[in-house]
Design a protein around this motif. Structure first.
Motif, PDB file in Angstrom:
ATOM      1  N   LEU A   1      71.688  26.788 -35.912  1.00  0.00           N
ATOM      2  CA  LEU A   1      73.074  27.179 -35.573  1.00  0.00           C
ATOM      3  C   LEU A   1      73.782  27.686 -36.897  1.00  0.00           C
ATOM      4  CD1 LEU A   1      73.675  23.917 -33.468  1.00  0.00           C
ATOM      5  CD2 LEU A   1      73.230  26.485 -32.662  1.00  0.00           C
ATOM      6  N   ASP A   2      73.411  27.591 -38.125  1.00  0.00           N
ATOM      7  CA  ASP A   2      74.204  27.915 -39.194  1.00  0.00           C
ATOM      8  C   ASP A   2      73.736  29.220 -39.913  1.00  0.00           C
ATOM      9  OD1 ASP A   2      71.645  26.876 -40.092  1.00  0.00           O
ATOM     10  OD2 ASP A   2      72.523  25.786 -41.719  1.00  0.00           O
ATOM     11  N   HIS A   3      72.909  29.724 -39.155  1.00  0.00           N
ATOM     12  CA  HIS A   3      72.394  31.212 -39.551  1.00  0.00           C
ATOM     13  C   HIS A   3      73.424  32.280 -39.848  1.00  0.00           C
ATOM     14  CE1 HIS A   3      70.092  35.053 -39.672  1.00  0.00           C
ATOM     15  NE2 HIS A   3      68.940  34.483 -39.761  1.00  0.00           N
ATOM     16  N   PRO A   4      73.418  32.919 -41.229  1.00  0.00           N
ATOM     17  CA  PRO A   4      74.411  33.615 -41.383  1.00  0.00           C
ATOM     18  C   PRO A   4      74.695  34.657 -40.162  1.00  0.00           C
ATOM     19  CG  PRO A   4      72.825  33.477 -43.045  1.00  0.00           C
ATOM     20  CD  PRO A   4      72.435  32.726 -42.067  1.00  0.00           C
ATOM     21  N   GLU A   5      74.008  35.463 -39.707  1.00  0.00           N
ATOM     22  CA  GLU A   5      74.031  36.340 -38.625  1.00  0.00           C
ATOM     23  C   GLU A   5      74.967  35.655 -37.532  1.00  0.00           C
ATOM     24  OE1 GLU A   5      70.388  38.147 -37.692  1.00  0.00           O
ATOM     25  OE2 GLU A   5      70.050  39.032 -39.655  1.00  0.00           O
ATOM     26  N   TRP A   6      74.398  34.553 -37.014  1.00  0.00           N
ATOM     27  CA  TRP A   6      74.908  33.954 -35.929  1.00  0.00           C
ATOM     28  C   TRP A   6      76.423  33.416 -36.291  1.00  0.00           C
ATOM     29  CZ3 TRP A   6      76.072  33.707 -31.285  1.00  0.00           C
ATOM     30  CH2 TRP A   6      76.491  32.709 -30.710  1.00  0.00           C
ATOM     31  N   GLU A   7      76.481  32.992 -37.481  1.00  0.00           N
ATOM     32  CA  GLU A   7      77.749  32.306 -37.759  1.00  0.00           C
ATOM     33  C   GLU A   7      78.899  33.707 -38.066  1.00  0.00           C
ATOM     34  OE1 GLU A   7      80.723  29.850 -39.244  1.00  0.00           O
ATOM     35  OE2 GLU A   7      78.711  29.531 -38.533  1.00  0.00           O
ATOM     36  N   HIS A   8      78.579  34.812 -38.166  1.00  0.00           N
ATOM     37  CA  HIS A   8      79.234  36.279 -38.226  1.00  0.00           C
ATOM     38  C   HIS A   8      79.573  36.361 -36.731  1.00  0.00           C
ATOM     39  CE1 HIS A   8      80.889  40.003 -39.112  1.00  0.00           C
ATOM     40  NE2 HIS A   8      79.992  40.399 -38.091  1.00  0.00           N
ATOM     41  N   MET A   9      78.589  36.346 -35.750  1.00  0.00           N
ATOM     42  CA  MET A   9      78.879  36.702 -34.466  1.00  0.00           C
ATOM     43  C   MET A   9      79.839  35.653 -33.708  1.00  0.00           C
ATOM     44  SD  MET A   9      77.518  39.571 -33.772  1.00  0.00           S
ATOM     45  CE  MET A   9      77.661  39.441 -31.915  1.00  0.00           C
ATOM     46  N   ARG A  10      79.362  34.458 -34.138  1.00  0.00           N
ATOM     47  CA  ARG A  10      80.214  33.365 -33.451  1.00  0.00           C
ATOM     48  C   ARG A  10      81.769  33.457 -33.922  1.00  0.00           C
ATOM     49  NH1 ARG A  10      82.299  28.693 -34.939  1.00  0.00           N
ATOM     50  NH2 ARG A  10      81.896  28.857 -36.833  1.00  0.00           N
TER      51      ARG A  10
END
Length: 302
Positions: free
Chosen positions: A204-213
């Motif tokens: 849930l803290d993946h950089p790519e996901w954090e950006h999209m979130r």
């Protein structure tokens, strides 16, 4: 979509818009409902809080159902409780058709005021999401507690707990004398691809996901229901700095109720004659009340 000019023509109402952001390993869906929403709600005299709840549920059904690769498959979403004001909320999506229904205690609802919380409506309820695959006959179901402030948050929990897919969902509803409009966006992170690999470790803290979130979470409810803002333009606002955003129009959404005399006759024919006799009224008819479309069907098995 990374060009310097935003798109000028595209999708407005009642059609799924699918998108992927390859560099971020993300996919999504966005939709805005108008006429199908009014058609479903018009079948019942729902008070404002229930109308809002049903509108959100139908948008969620369209977003989640559009993830099905099986065109004849069905997504069913059911929220249920034994102690809540709303003891049943059910909606489904199949082939671009949505339908939904809510059953509630009107007296208890009036005591909650104009903007009841999700917990006030459902108490300690649960959310069940079921994917039925028509071509393979397989069924996948996940059940999670109805926790959080919105149905969207409960669905996010479902994807994390049952599918191991980080998911963001945002919804918006506007209801006035002109009718009801509801919109929503769903974004998911798929770092291991959509098929062929198990997603054993959710980040849930993946950089790519954090950006999209962060980018996806910046969308406002007003943007989701703005009839002047086409869905392509909405995605442009959110992701125009990305190198590539692939957009594809999906199915049109319509109100669908599969109820008919022929359908109910086929169902009732499965009961033995003694049971059929108990169901008949004085005229020899069996009355079937369809909760989805609020119609009573008179079935003559003879």
């Amino acid at each position: 979509m990374a060009d310097s000019a935003a798109p000028t023509a595209g999708t407005g109402f009642d059609q799924i818009l699918a998108f992927t952001v390859p560099d971020r390993n993300a996919r999504g869906r966005v939709v805005r409902l108008g006429l199908p929403l009014d058609a479903v709600i018009a079948a019942h005299s729902y008070p404002a809080p229930i109308r809002h709840l049903v509108a959100e549920a139908l948008v969620l059904a369209a977003l989640l159902g559009s993830l099905l690769k099986d065109e004849q498959g069905q997504l069913t979403m059911q929220a249920q409780t034994q102690d809540g004001v709303v003891d049943l909320l059910v909606c489904d999506f199949r082939g671009g058709e949505v339908r939904g229904y809510a059953r509630f205690d009107r007296a208890r609802l009036d005591d909650l005021g104009p903007s009841p919380t999700l917990h006030a409506l459902f108490g300690d309820g649960y959310l069940a999401i079921t994917f039925d695959m028509a071509t393979t006959g397989q069924r996948y179901q996940g059940i999670v507690p109805l926790e959080g402030e919105t149905l969207a948050e409960a669905c996010e929990s479902y994807f994390v707990q049952s599918e191991q897919i980080p998911t963001l969902i945002r919804l918006g509803v506007r209801s006035d004398s002109a009718g009801c409009v509801a919109g929503g966006i769903l974004i998911q992170h798929l770092p291991e691809g959509e098929e062929g690999r198990e997603r054993l470790h959710v980040q849930l803290d993946h950089p790519e996901w954090e950006h999209m979130r962060i980018m996806g979470g910046s969308v406002s409810r007003a943007e989701l229901v703005d009839p002047a803002l086409e869905l392509e333009a909405l995605l442009w606002r959110l992701f125009h700095e990305e190198r590539e955003v692939r957009v594809e129009k999906g199915v049109h959404i319509a109100k669908g109720c599969r109820c008919s005399n022929e359908y109910y006759r086929s169902v009732l024919a499965r009961f033995d004659p003694a049971e059929q006799a108990e169901m008949r009224n004085e005229e020899g008819l069996i009355l079937v009340d369809c909760a989805f479309c609020s119609r009573i069907f008179e079935i003559d098995l003879d």
